[in-house]
Design an enzyme around this catalytic site. Structure first.
Site, PDB file in Angstrom:
ATOM      1  N   LYS A 181     -48.506  35.658  41.652  1.00  0.00           N
ATOM      2  CA  LYS A 181     -47.764  34.580  41.001  1.00  0.00           C
ATOM      3  C   LYS A 181     -46.223  35.036  41.243  1.00  0.00           C
ATOM      4  O   LYS A 181     -45.968  36.077  41.767  1.00  0.00           O
ATOM      5  CB  LYS A 181     -47.833  34.662  39.330  1.00  0.00           C
ATOM      6  CG  LYS A 181     -47.697  36.055  38.715  1.00  0.00           C
ATOM      7  CD  LYS A 181     -47.697  36.226  37.313  1.00  0.00           C
ATOM      8  CE  LYS A 181     -47.342  37.425  36.500  1.00  0.00           C
ATOM      9  NZ  LYS A 181     -47.646  37.313  35.084  1.00  0.00           N
TER      10      LYS A 181
ATOM     11  N   ARG B 138     -48.697  36.836  22.168  1.00  0.00           N
ATOM     12  CA  ARG B 138     -48.226  35.774  22.955  1.00  0.00           C
ATOM     13  C   ARG B 138     -49.452  34.936  23.029  1.00  0.00           C
ATOM     14  O   ARG B 138     -50.157  34.402  21.766  1.00  0.00           O
ATOM     15  CB  ARG B 138     -47.783  36.229  24.270  1.00  0.00           C
ATOM     16  CG  ARG B 138     -46.409  37.023  24.330  1.00  0.00           C
ATOM     17  CD  ARG B 138     -46.177  37.260  25.687  1.00  0.00           C
ATOM     18  NE  ARG B 138     -46.852  37.457  26.686  1.00  0.00           N
ATOM     19  CZ  ARG B 138     -46.689  37.740  28.082  1.00  0.00           C
ATOM     20  NH1 ARG B 138     -45.379  37.989  28.381  1.00  0.00           N
ATOM     21  NH2 ARG B 138     -47.477  38.021  29.015  1.00  0.00           N
TER      22      ARG B 138
ATOM     23  N   TYR C  12     -13.679  42.724  42.522  1.00  0.00           N
ATOM     24  CA  TYR C  12     -13.045  41.821  41.529  1.00  0.00           C
ATOM     25  C   TYR C  12     -12.917  42.893  40.119  1.00  0.00           C
ATOM     26  O   TYR C  12     -13.649  43.732  39.772  1.00  0.00           O
ATOM     27  CB  TYR C  12     -13.957  40.934  40.935  1.00  0.00           C
ATOM     28  CG  TYR C  12     -14.054  39.424  41.797  1.00  0.00           C
ATOM     29  CD1 TYR C  12     -13.069  38.745  41.938  1.00  0.00           C
ATOM     30  CD2 TYR C  12     -15.406  39.175  42.521  1.00  0.00           C
ATOM     31  CE1 TYR C  12     -13.099  37.630  42.636  1.00  0.00           C
ATOM     32  CE2 TYR C  12     -15.430  38.206  43.214  1.00  0.00           C
ATOM     33  CZ  TYR C  12     -14.366  37.227  43.458  1.00  0.00           C
ATOM     34  OH  TYR C  12     -14.283  36.083  44.407  1.00  0.00           O
TER      35      TYR C  12
ATOM     36  N   MET D 114     -20.719  37.835  44.694  1.00  0.00           N
ATOM     37  CA  MET D 114     -21.958  36.909  45.084  1.00  0.00           C
ATOM     38  C   MET D 114     -22.562  37.364  46.486  1.00  0.00           C
ATOM     39  O   MET D 114     -23.538  37.239  46.771  1.00  0.00           O
ATOM     40  CB  MET D 114     -21.552  35.585  44.911  1.00  0.00           C
ATOM     41  CG  MET D 114     -22.679  34.472  45.222  1.00  0.00           C
ATOM     42  SD  MET D 114     -22.148  32.731  45.252  1.00  0.00           S
ATOM     43  CE  MET D 114     -21.874  32.533  43.355  1.00  0.00           C
TER      44      MET D 114
END
Length: 340
Positions: A34, A122, A235, A282
């Site tokens: 998955k 669950r 930053y 980023m």
């Protein structure tokens, strides 16, 4: 030229599958692929796992199963998550997928696995009904196989008692941690994910369980500069040099899957361990160097002694959350598959 390269070693994956099969001692291994095989590439991983002895593939959603069915026409594909819409169930029926069912509604004409909630809290049935003709398997999901063996064994015993009269059906409980530590969980089959990828289900060194990491991530220094005392990088000025300090700029950031909370993690630059400093951006982050190095010096982010488990401890998470987040989009990185 790509900013970084992700390498998937299918030879390592095959060896991990064989290691897990030895631990299972006769029980079947169902490969969990998955989330694009935990970020490793579902199509490639599925073929390698099946070739090494896995007897089924497990996914989270019907669309994931349908995508694999285009490549694997006859292999068993089991959808572990909720069945979805009636349209998706019909598509699953046509494609010959098997579905995990957590409520009393069993769709007709589809092979299903009834899921019993023994303690995960669950998805799952509170009580196991008499299995209908479509039922081919019974399952539960362990909550603490990697952290609390006592509770896991209570779940296993609840499952054993609830299902012992249906031993003609495939019973499956174990995840990777249970395969390696709880032999009483093996039953007929085990759903193996994290360990198959050479990641420790215990967030320790995978070599302790004879596992080999399958994914490695490399890049190179894009810039090298000397910070004078009082100068900073990144930053927010989160790293301020106290003395003349060489830093290297790595052209990878959270847009590529190297998370902001990995400041302080250790990677390798030119073969030596180096600490990530300042704020992860980023598209880049900085590492502290002990000397000037050339632009282009090799950087290992994961692999070759840099463990995802170590990064996970810095980030306060688990190893496979990190690998699931590594971006293999060709616009950001080059993905290479090897068989070593």
């Amino acid at each position: 030229m790509h900013r970084s390269e992700i390498t998937i070693n299918l030879g390592a994956l095959r060896r991990n599958v064989r290691t897990l099969l030895r631990a299972l001692d006769g029980a079947r291994l169902w490969a969990v692929v998955k989330a694009d095989a935990y970020g490793h590439g579902a199509v490639d991983v599925a073929g390698a796992a099946l070739g090494a002895g896995a007897s089924a593939l497990c996914v989270a959603t019907i669309p994931e199963g349908l995508a694999l069915r285009h490549e694997y026409r006859t292999e068993r594909i089991i959808v572990l998550g909720p069945a979805g819409s009636n349209r998706e169930v019909a598509q699953a029926r046509d494609a010959g997928l098997e579905l995990a069912i957590s409520d009393s509604e069993v769709p007709e004409g589809v092979r299903v696995h009834l899921k019993l909630d023994t303690g995960m809290g669950r998805y799952g049935l509170s009580e196991l009904p008499s299995p209908a003709n479509e039922v081919v398997g019974l399952m539960t999901h362990l909550a603490t196989a990697d952290s609390d063996a006592v509770f896991a064994r209570k779940q296993i015993e609840r499952f054993r008692v609830a299902t012992e009269q249906y031993s003609h059906l495939a019973r499956h409980v174990a995840n990777s941690a249970a395969v390696l530590r709880l032999p009483e969980s093996h039953f007929d089959a085990a759903r193996c994910g994290v360990a198959m990828y050479g990641l420790s289900p215990f967030n320790t060194d995978p070599a302790e369980d004879n596992l080999e990491p399958v994914l490695s991530w490399h890049t190179s220094l894009a810039q090298v500069k000397l910070l004078q005392p009082g100068q900073s990088t990144g930053y927010g000025r989160q790293f301020i040099a106290q003395a003349p300090t060489w830093i290297g700029i790595v052209p990878v950031g959270y847009g590529d899957g190297f998370r902001r909370d990995l400041t302080g993690a250790e990677i390798r630059v030119a073969g030596e361990p180096r600490r990530v400093v300042g704020t992860v951006s980023m598209d880049s982050f900085a590492v502290e160097l002990d000397r000037e190095l050339p632009v282009g010096a090799p950087v290992v982010i994961i692999g070759h002694g840099v463990l995802a488990e170590a990064h996970a401890r810095v980030a306060g998470t688990i190893n496979y959350e990190l690998t699931c987040g590594v971006k293999t989009d060709a616009l950001r990185a080059r993905r290479t598959v090897v068989d070593g």
